[in-house]
Write a protein that holds these residues in place. Structure first.
Motif, PDB file in Angstrom:
ATOM      1  N   GLY A 166       0.840  -1.192   0.000  1.00 43.40           N
ATOM      2  CA  GLY A 166       0.000   0.000   0.000  1.00 43.40           C
ATOM      3  C   GLY A 166       0.872   1.237   0.000  1.00 43.40           C
ATOM      4  O   GLY A 166       1.972   1.208   0.546  1.00 43.40           O
ATOM      5  N   PRO A 167       0.382   2.317  -0.576  1.00 41.41           N
ATOM      6  CA  PRO A 167       1.195   3.524  -0.674  1.00 41.41           C
ATOM      7  C   PRO A 167       1.348   4.280   0.653  1.00 41.41           C
ATOM      8  O   PRO A 167       2.259   5.079   0.800  1.00 41.41           O
ATOM      9  N   VAL A 168       0.454   4.011   1.621  1.00 42.41           N
ATOM     10  CA  VAL A 168       0.461   4.773   2.872  1.00 42.41           C
ATOM     11  C   VAL A 168       0.356   3.828   4.059  1.00 42.41           C
ATOM     12  O   VAL A 168      -0.393   2.846   4.036  1.00 42.41           O
ATOM     13  N   PHE A 169       1.121   4.127   5.092  1.00 43.48           N
ATOM     14  CA  PHE A 169       0.982   3.479   6.396  1.00 43.48           C
ATOM     15  C   PHE A 169       0.451   4.539   7.348  1.00 43.48           C
ATOM     16  O   PHE A 169       0.921   5.681   7.330  1.00 43.48           O
ATOM     17  N   ALA A 170      -0.531   4.167   8.176  1.00 40.25           N
ATOM     18  CA  ALA A 170      -1.106   5.120   9.120  1.00 40.25           C
ATOM     19  C   ALA A 170      -1.251   4.475  10.489  1.00 40.25           C
ATOM     20  O   ALA A 170      -1.419   3.263  10.604  1.00 40.25           O
ATOM     21  N   MET A 171      -1.168   5.319  11.506  1.00 36.46           N
ATOM     22  CA  MET A 171      -1.507   4.897  12.869  1.00 36.46           C
ATOM     23  C   MET A 171      -2.506   5.895  13.415  1.00 36.46           C
ATOM     24  O   MET A 171      -2.276   7.103  13.357  1.00 36.46           O
ATOM     25  N   ARG A 172      -3.603   5.357  13.917  1.00 33.42           N
ATOM     26  CA  ARG A 172      -4.613   6.202  14.555  1.00 33.42           C
ATOM     27  C   ARG A 172      -4.646   5.844  16.037  1.00 33.42           C
ATOM     28  O   ARG A 172      -4.742   4.677  16.400  1.00 33.42           O
ATOM     29  N   PHE A 173      -4.530   6.862  16.860  1.00 39.00           N
ATOM     30  CA  PHE A 173      -4.535   6.693  18.306  1.00 39.00           C
ATOM     31  C   PHE A 173      -5.888   7.155  18.834  1.00 39.00           C
ATOM     32  O   PHE A 173      -6.335   8.255  18.515  1.00 39.00           O
ATOM     33  N   GLU A 174      -6.517   6.303  19.638  1.00 36.93           N
ATOM     34  CA  GLU A 174      -7.830   6.620  20.185  1.00 36.93           C
ATOM     35  C   GLU A 174      -7.761   6.592  21.699  1.00 36.93           C
ATOM     36  O   GLU A 174      -7.197   5.675  22.287  1.00 36.93           O
ATOM     37  N   GLY A 175      -8.337   7.633  22.303  1.00 35.59           N
ATOM     38  CA  GLY A 175      -8.329   7.751  23.750  1.00 35.59           C
ATOM     39  C   GLY A 175      -8.335   9.212  24.142  1.00 35.59           C
ATOM     40  O   GLY A 175      -8.978  10.035  23.485  1.00 35.59           O
ATOM     41  N   ALA A 176      -7.591   9.556  25.185  1.00 35.07           N
ATOM     42  CA  ALA A 176      -7.601  10.908  25.746  1.00 35.07           C
ATOM     43  C   ALA A 176      -7.009  11.953  24.802  1.00 35.07           C
ATOM     44  O   ALA A 176      -7.396  13.118  24.837  1.00 35.07           O
ATOM     45  N   GLN A 177      -6.039  11.565  23.970  1.00 36.88           N
ATOM     46  CA  GLN A 177      -5.399  12.495  23.030  1.00 36.88           C
ATOM     47  C   GLN A 177      -5.375  11.877  21.632  1.00 36.88           C
ATOM     48  O   GLN A 177      -4.316  11.496  21.132  1.00 36.88           O
ATOM     49  N   PRO A 178      -6.539  11.758  20.996  1.00 40.56           N
ATOM     50  CA  PRO A 178      -6.582  11.103  19.685  1.00 40.56           C
ATOM     51  C   PRO A 178      -5.751  11.844  18.647  1.00 40.56           C
ATOM     52  O   PRO A 178      -5.606  13.063  18.702  1.00 40.56           O
ATOM     53  N   ASN A 179      -5.199  11.067  17.730  1.00 47.34           N
ATOM     54  CA  ASN A 179      -4.375  11.633  16.671  1.00 47.34           C
ATOM     55  C   ASN A 179      -4.235  10.585  15.580  1.00 47.34           C
ATOM     56  O   ASN A 179      -4.409   9.391  15.834  1.00 47.34           O
ATOM     57  N   MET A 180      -3.915  11.034  14.379  1.00 44.46           N
ATOM     58  CA  MET A 180      -3.627  10.105  13.290  1.00 44.46           C
ATOM     59  C   MET A 180      -2.386  10.598  12.564  1.00 44.46           C
ATOM     60  O   MET A 180      -2.267  11.785  12.272  1.00 44.46           O
ATOM     61  N   ILE A 181      -1.463   9.680  12.322  1.00 45.44           N
ATOM     62  CA  ILE A 181      -0.247  10.019  11.597  1.00 45.44           C
ATOM     63  C   ILE A 181      -0.143   9.105  10.383  1.00 45.44           C
ATOM     64  O   ILE A 181      -0.612   7.962  10.408  1.00 45.44           O
ATOM     65  N   THR A 182       0.471   9.612   9.323  1.00 43.32           N
ATOM     66  CA  THR A 182       0.634   8.828   8.106  1.00 43.32           C
ATOM     67  C   THR A 182       2.032   9.035   7.543  1.00 43.32           C
ATOM     68  O   THR A 182       2.676  10.048   7.813  1.00 43.32           O
ATOM     69  N   THR A 183       2.463   8.061   6.757  1.00 44.72           N
ATOM     70  CA  THR A 183       3.740   8.170   6.057  1.00 44.72           C
ATOM     71  C   THR A 183       3.694   7.345   4.782  1.00 44.72           C
ATOM     72  O   THR A 183       2.961   6.362   4.707  1.00 44.72           O
TER      73      THR A 183
END
Length: 147
Positions: free
Chosen positions: A66-83
C-alpha cells in the motif's frame, strides 16, 4: 458511528481481552520499547548516536502492499499520523518506519487506549494498557541511554 470506527471498536474489544505487557529496555546502544499482543509484535528503537527512531510491527500474515501506512490513536489524546516512507520485510510480515522524530508516535502510545495500524487493507489493533510508564522510561532512555 461510521463503519471504520465500528470495525476499530470490534478489533479493539477483541485485542483488549488478552493484553500483553509493554516493556522498555536497552539493547546494546539502542533504547527499546516492545509489546507482543494477539495481533502483532511491536518494537520501537532509538539510536541516540544518529539520532534515529524506528518502529517495526510484525504480524502473522504478510502486510498488503500500500502507498500509505497510518496509525490512529484513540483515547484521551486522539491523533492520526501517516507516512509513505514505510518498508516491508522480504517476507512482508514486518512493516517498518524510521525517522528522526517520533514525538507524535510516543504521545499516541503514552496518552491513549488503543493504536490502530493501517496498511493497504490490513488493520492491527494495539492495546495500550500499561504502555504509559514504559513509554516514559523509553523517553528517559533517549536522553540518557545506558549500555
Amino acid at each position: 458511528m461510521t463503519r471504520s470506527i465500528a470495525i476499530a471498536a470490534l478489533v479493539f474489544a477483541a485485542s483488549h481481552t488478552a493484553a500483553s505487557a509493554w516493556e522498555a529496555g536497552v539493547d546494546g546502544p539502542l533504547c527499546t520499547l516492545e509489546h507482543a499482543g494477539d495481533g502483532a509484535e511491536v518494537r520501537l528503537t532509538y539510536d541516540p548516536s544518529l539520532p534515529l527512531y524506528s518502529i517495526s510491527i510484525r504480524r502473522a500474515e504478510p502486510w498488503p502492499e500500500g502507498p500509505v501506512f497510518a496509525m490512529r490513536f484513540e483515547g484521551a489524546q486522539p491523533n492520526m499520523i501517516t507516512t509513505t516512507r514505510h518498508v516491508l520485510s522480504e517476507e512482508g510480515r514486518t512493516l517498518g518506519v524510521t525517522d528522526r522524530g517520533f514525538g507524535n508516535v510516543l504521545d499516541g502510545l503514552e496518552f491513549n487506549d488503543v493504536a490502530l495500524a493501517f496498511a493497504g487493507t490490513a488493520v492491527v489493533a494495539l492495546d495500550l494498557s500499561g504502555a504509559a510508564p514504559e513509554v516514559a522510561a523509553f523517553r528517559a532512555c533517549t536522553t540518557a541511554p545506558s549500555a
